[in-house]
Enzyme design. Structure first.
Site, PDB file in Angstrom:
ATOM      1  CB  CYS A   1      63.114 -10.948  45.829  1.00 37.39           C
ATOM      2  SG  CYS A   1      62.803  -9.614  47.227  1.00 37.39           S
TER       3      CYS A   1
ATOM      4  CB  CYS B   1      56.364 -13.402  46.513  1.00 36.15           C
ATOM      5  SG  CYS B   1      57.526 -13.262  45.277  1.00 36.15           S
TER       6      CYS B   1
ATOM      7  CD  GLU C   1      59.296 -13.127  33.838  1.00 37.72           C
ATOM      8  OE1 GLU C   1      59.512 -14.662  33.240  1.00 37.72           O
ATOM      9  OE2 GLU C   1      58.607 -13.140  34.796  1.00 37.72           O
TER      10      GLU C   1
ATOM     11  CB  CYS D   1      57.507 -12.506  50.809  1.00 43.13           C
ATOM     12  SG  CYS D   1      57.847 -10.976  51.394  1.00 43.13           S
TER      13      CYS D   1
ATOM     14  CB  CYS E   1      50.897 -10.144  41.755  1.00 40.77           C
ATOM     15  SG  CYS E   1      50.051  -7.670  41.591  1.00 40.77           S
TER      16      CYS E   1
ATOM     17  CB  CYS F   1      54.151  -4.468  36.110  1.00 44.28           C
ATOM     18  SG  CYS F   1      55.068  -5.379  37.956  1.00 44.28           S
TER      19      CYS F   1
HETATM   20  N1  SAH Z   1      59.063  -6.189  46.704  1.00 44.93           N
HETATM   21  C1  SAH Z   1      58.153  -5.569  46.652  1.00 44.93           C
HETATM   22  C2  SAH Z   1      57.604  -5.688  45.150  1.00 44.93           C
HETATM   23  C3  SAH Z   1      57.162  -6.380  43.778  1.00 44.93           C
HETATM   24  S1  SAH Z   1      55.987  -8.072  44.519  1.00 44.93           S
HETATM   25  C4  SAH Z   1      56.676  -5.545  47.201  1.00 44.93           C
HETATM   26  O1  SAH Z   1      57.234  -7.144  47.941  1.00 44.93           O
HETATM   27  O2  SAH Z   1      56.200  -5.066  47.616  1.00 44.93           O
HETATM   28  C5  SAH Z   1      54.626  -6.584  43.938  1.00 44.93           C
HETATM   29  C6  SAH Z   1      53.326  -7.073  45.244  1.00 44.93           C
HETATM   30  O3  SAH Z   1      52.812  -8.575  44.835  1.00 44.93           O
HETATM   31  C7  SAH Z   1      53.817  -7.318  46.531  1.00 44.93           C
HETATM   32  O4  SAH Z   1      52.557  -7.120  47.333  1.00 44.93           O
HETATM   33  C8  SAH Z   1      53.455  -8.976  46.288  1.00 44.93           C
HETATM   34  O5  SAH Z   1      53.126  -8.975  47.679  1.00 44.93           O
HETATM   35  C9  SAH Z   1      52.583  -9.409  45.763  1.00 44.93           C
HETATM   36  N2  SAH Z   1      52.909 -11.350  45.347  1.00 44.93           N
HETATM   37  C10 SAH Z   1      53.769 -11.393  45.695  1.00 44.93           C
HETATM   38  N3  SAH Z   1      53.691 -12.844  45.321  1.00 44.93           N
HETATM   39  C11 SAH Z   1      51.984 -12.939  44.822  1.00 44.93           C
HETATM   40  C12 SAH Z   1      51.506 -13.733  44.719  1.00 44.93           C
HETATM   41  N4  SAH Z   1      51.492 -15.388  44.359  1.00 44.93           N
HETATM   42  N5  SAH Z   1      49.992 -13.975  43.765  1.00 44.93           N
HETATM   43  C13 SAH Z   1      49.877 -12.269  44.978  1.00 44.93           C
HETATM   44  N6  SAH Z   1      50.169 -11.555  45.206  1.00 44.93           N
HETATM   45  C14 SAH Z   1      51.454 -11.848  45.870  1.00 44.93           C
HETATM   46 FE1  SF4 Z   2      60.767 -10.143  47.861  1.00 46.38          FE
HETATM   47 FE2  SF4 Z   2      58.771 -11.321  46.566  1.00 46.38          FE
HETATM   48 FE3  SF4 Z   2      58.596 -10.381  49.144  1.00 46.38          FE
HETATM   49 FE4  SF4 Z   2      58.290  -8.142  46.707  1.00 46.38          FE
HETATM   50  S1  SF4 Z   2      57.340 -10.078  47.850  1.00 46.38           S
HETATM   51  S2  SF4 Z   2      59.630  -8.452  48.742  1.00 46.38           S
HETATM   52  S3  SF4 Z   2      59.622  -9.484  45.386  1.00 46.38           S
HETATM   53  S4  SF4 Z   2      59.919 -12.013  47.968  1.00 46.38           S
END
Ligand code: SAH
Ligand code: SF4
Length: 392
Positions: A136, A143, A116, A140, A369, A129
């Site tokens: 991935c 996420c 996406e 996390c 995000c 974005c």
């Molecule tokens: N993988 C990279 C970039 C993608 S995520 C990273 O982790 O930095 C972009 C941002 O959105 C990151 O700071 C991530 O931690 C945050 N993010 C992920 N899931 C989220 C959620 N459910 N609500 C708000 N921010 C989130």
């Molecule tokens: Fe991967 Fe989501 Fe963690 Fe970013 S925040 S490293 S996309 S699992």
């Protein structure tokens, strides 16, 4: 697979060697790679540099995909290019537009995989974005993308292609003879879509080289922000080889909590991460680092957290971007209350750091995000959920 194991390029990227008779895609080749490719098809060495410049401008400045339209090249040379190369970008299979104007593209790449890409229009600017991986490897816990296994790295062409398809959709390619439009619709790029960009370093770097090139897409390195969860060994390389702005998914102020939220912390903990970040501004000649901090109710949002945070980052030129948690089906967390977020922001602000609260955009189309996950994956999950619920 170990959740934090680095991924090697060769396993996940499409092999360079093409099947017999297949044409090579020019999109995503760096200038030196394009130069070599043109020499390979018989372009005389002394002409190659000029031909690279011409083809480059057609593709990346004018948005032309058909060699026949590259009218400053001789007809037989155009035919030769068409015989060996193609100019292709990934296909948009679905586009959703949020009530706030955010656009989410579901993009199909080779192999039938999907990622996406999200376009966020703002006052006087627009941010795209971009995704760097299908899924991935990291997990996390807050996420949505982290619940989708990694399928593969995107190629440089598939990363550049996301900017090109957005420009197609927004009608943003220049028109010959028309006055230059100073206000760009896609004025900024954030590598904050699906995937961990620093686990796909070479392709991300090559793609950004193409995007930053002044004769083409021409986005300056200060308009590109790469977000990483904290792949420490690649941070200095990012400064030296890309030089873009850096954002880091910090999210916690103790290793105990960060281990749970951002499991890569077990490999490179807060101290290791901060050590790498300290050198970044100098190495990349950029002003400051963005610390991203997702606000999770009763998990990481106390006054003590805010105070620890400012202490930890002392000495690093920084801004702290507070991200209200965006929910997704099945997520285990809740967004911190608004007053809590504001209090947290206040503490940081009074310690001398900018502390903007990121406004969730495109929530109604699951484009905010951390909500991204390919639609087919999402469907699969919901089917599994339905099966579980109904006992089918
Ligand atoms: N993988 C990279 C970039 C993608 S995520 C990273 O982790 O930095 C972009 C941002 O959105 C990151 O700071 C991530 O931690 C945050 N993010 C992920 N899931 C989220 C959620 N459910 N609500 C708000 N921010 C989130
Ligand atoms: Fe991967 Fe989501 Fe963690 Fe970013 S925040 S490293 S996309 S699992």
């Amino acid at each position: 697979m170990n959740a934090t194991a680095p991924i090697t390029q060769d396993v996940l990227t499409i092999p360079r060697k093409l099947p017999e008779g297949a044409k090579r895609n020019i999109v995503g080749l760096t200038r030196p790679q394009l130069h070599a490719a043109l020499v390979e098809i018989g372009t005389p060495d002394r002409q190659a540099k000029m031909r690279v410049g011409q083809v480059w401008q057609w593709i990346y400045h004018w948005g032309v995909r058909d060699f026949a339209q590259m009218t400053n090249l001789a007809k037989d040379y155009r035919a030769k290019l068409a015989e060996h190369f193609e100019v292709t970008i990934p296909e948009v299979v679905n586009r959703q537009i949020s009530e706030d104007g955010t656009r989410k593209y579901l993009v199909r790449i080779a192999g039938g995989h999907e990622v996406e890409t999200v376009y966020i229009p703002e006052e006087g600017r627009g941010t795209l974005c971009v995704s760097s991986q299908v899924g991935c490897t990291l997990t996390c816990s807050f996420c949505h993308t982290g619940t989708q296994k990694l399928v593969r790295n995107l190629t440089a062409g598939e990363i550049v292609g996301q900017l090109m398809l957005a420009r197609d959709d927004l009608g943003e390619w220049p028109v010959m003879g028309a006055p230059k439009d100073e206000q760009r619709l896609v004025s900024n790029i954030v590598l904050m879509g699906m995937g961990e960009p620093l686990y796909n370093f070479d392709n991300v770097r090559d793609a950004m080289k193409v995007v930053m090139d002044g004769e083409g897409l021409s986005l300056s390195r200060r308009r590109i922000t790469l977000s990483t969860s904290g792949v420490v060994p690649e941070i200095a390389k990012t400064a030296e080889e890309i030089g873009c702005l850096l954002a880091v998914s910090f999210h916690a102020t103790t290793d105990e909590v960060r281990d749970k939220l951002v499991p890569i912390n077990k490999k490179w903990n807060i101290k290791a991460l901060l050590d790498a970040l300290r050198d970044y501004p100098k190495l990349s000649n950029s002003e400051r680092i963005t610390f991203e901090y997702v606000m999770l109710k009763d998990v990481n949002d106390t006054d003590a957290d805010a105070k620890r945070l400012v202490k930890l980052i002392q000495g690093i030129p920084a801004k702290i971007n507070l991200i209200p948690f965006n929910e997704w089906p099945g997520s285990a967390y809740q967004r911190s209350d608004w007053e809590r977020i504001e209090k947290f922001a206040d503490i940081i602000y009074h310690a001398g750091y900018a502390s903007p609260i990121r406004k969730p955009r495109g929530e109604d189309i699951m484009a905010a995000c951390g909500q991204l996950k390919s639609a087919t994956e999402r469907e699969r999950k919901s089917r599994a959920q339905i099966a579980a619920e109904t006992g089918a």
